[in-house]
Design an enzyme around this catalytic site. Structure first.
Site, PDB file in Angstrom:
ATOM      1  N   ASP A  81      65.469  13.606  43.094  1.00 32.76           N
ATOM      2  CA  ASP A  81      64.443  12.812  42.405  1.00 32.76           C
ATOM      3  C   ASP A  81      63.503  13.697  41.610  1.00 32.76           C
ATOM      4  OD1 ASP A  81      63.330  13.785  44.892  1.00 32.76           O
ATOM      5  OD2 ASP A  81      61.643  12.422  44.594  1.00 32.76           O
ATOM      6  N   GLU A 175      62.055  13.419  47.556  1.00 33.40           N
ATOM      7  CA  GLU A 175      61.153  14.508  47.948  1.00 33.40           C
ATOM      8  C   GLU A 175      59.784  14.345  47.319  1.00 33.40           C
ATOM      9  OE1 GLU A 175      59.277  18.596  47.520  1.00 33.40           O
ATOM     10  OE2 GLU A 175      59.829  17.113  46.007  1.00 33.40           O
TER      11      GLU A 175
END
EC number: 3.4.11.4
Length: 409
Positions: A81, A175
């Site tokens: 991400d 994350e």
């Protein structure tokens, strides 16, 4: 190797994988699945084994040992991400052969990556840089890390003469919203030690992180027509402003560095009736961290004493803790990474992470996981860029770590 790194990063960057803190799913966004499935196919293509994706989007794979010696299983991780701070849609990376001076990222919008604002840029003269086009972030955090891990694994597969133990690889979701390892199966990953490839400039080697908490503070007022509001209206926005004003101005991200902690107001939304304020709290020192949380609660109590118990409601949760406590007992893994860098004439920069990595949480889940540089600068915004030469050095550091574990076993 550089061409592989460029092609991989640009391909990954063009897939929109921004996470979403308001989503209850894992991964939090469909775009992360798109990249995960792409990476799964690529891992198979380069010759990795035991490739698995679980229901939460955690992608794991194995490079089997090519040695009969008893070498600890090590892992390398990166997250798929990208940050929510700036748009990650329609990323259009640019390749710049940098010869010094300012870089015009977008002539139409007059977006300039300047040496005045970013003096470290001058040190990259002679490098090939991958930049944004001035309208999005780049996503080198952490797609440069993915590219480096993938390229290192491909190199080891193509060079079987390099002795190594079993290597596990994982690409993880979410994350950037603090949930990276929440559903990560450490026992299934089955590594003794691991490294996140999620750092910044050349040489960064980190095994200290913040202790981190997030707070959602809701203010409740009383909305009345402004024409008849006297002695009736209670403006939740004004109460929120009073609460915000209590925090020390110098204890904010823009005024702190090194080991200094902070309170960070990340967003405000609301109207007269209801206002919501979102804070994150960070400190490397656990006691100071707990004191910061207590301070926020005390400010909330002060508001209740003035406006009533229902005027404010605090929801606060810890996100991760300083990984130093879990890594220091096995500090050899930091020393090995440092040695791998020195063999490449890289001077390790051992400093605390002013943030967190998946390793912060993984270390507390039984998998000690320091963090290594990617070669990137100015993450999370339109001025983000990465040096291809330093991406190559990160890739070679990964290879060097694998070799050193074999040599020392």
């Amino acid at each position: 190797m550089q061409k592989q790194l460029i092609n991989r990063l640009i391909t990954y960057a063009k897939i929109d994988t921004q996470s979403d803190g308001d989503s209850s799913t894992t991964p939090s966004t469909p775009g992360q699945w798109d990249l995960i499935h792409y990476l799964k196919d690529e891992l198979k293509e380069i010759g990795m084994e035991e490739i698995e994706v679980d229901e939460y989007g955690y992608l794991m794979a194995t490079l089997p040992a090519n040695s009969k010696n008893d070498i600890p299983t090590i892992g390398f991780l990166a997250h798929v991400d990208t940050a929510t701070d700036f748009t990650g849609k329609n990323v259009n990376p640019q390749i710049i052969d940098y010869n010094g001076g300012d870089i015009v990222l977008n002539e139409t919008l007059q977006v300039v990556l300047s040496t005045k604002e970013f003096p470290e840029l001058s040190s990259y003269k002679g490098h090939t840089l991958i930049t944004t086009d001035g309208t999005t972030l780049l996503g080198a955090d952490n797609k440069a890390g993915i590219a480096e891990i993938m390229t290192a694994m491909q190199y080891l597969i193509q060079h079987p003469e390099i002795e190594h133990g079993t290597i596990r690889v994982a690409f993880t979701p979410d994350e950037e919203i603090g949930r990276g390892p929440h559903k990560f199966d450490v026992s299934r990953f089955n590594a003794k030690y691991a490294y996140t490839i999620d750092g910044g400039p050349l040489g960064e080697l980190q095994y200290e992180s913040f202790n981190a908490a997030a707070a959602k503070v809701t203010f409740t007022g009383n909305s009345v027509h402004p024409g008849t509001a006297k002695n009736k209206m209670v403006n939740s926005g004004k109460i929120a402003a009073e609460f915000i004003s209590k925090f020390p101005e110098q204890e904010a991200p823009e005024h702190t560095e090194g080991y200094e902690g902070f309170y960070h107001l990340i967003s405000i939304e609301g109207d007269v009736e209801t206002t919501k304020v979102y804070y994150i709290i960070r400190d490397h020192d656990r006691n100071k961290f707990e004191n910061r949380k207590d301070t926020l609660r005390q400010f909330a109590t002060d508001i209740q004493h003035k406006y009533g118990e229902n005027a404010i409601h605090v929801e606060m949760e810890d996100q991760y803790y300083n990984m130093r406590e879990k890594i220091e007992p096995v500090k050899d893994i930091v020393d090995i990474a440092s040695e791998a860098m020195k063999q490449l004439d890289i001077e390790p920069i051992i400093q605390p992470v002013r943030g967190g990595t998946d390793g912060s949480q993984l270390s507390y889940m039984g998998l000690p996981t320091p963090n290594i540089f990617t070669g990137g600068e100015n993450f999370h915004g339109k001025y983000e860029y990465v040096s291809v030469q330093n991406m190559e050095k990160s890739t070679k550091t990964i290879i060097g770590i694998a070799k050193l574990f074999a040599e020392k076993s």
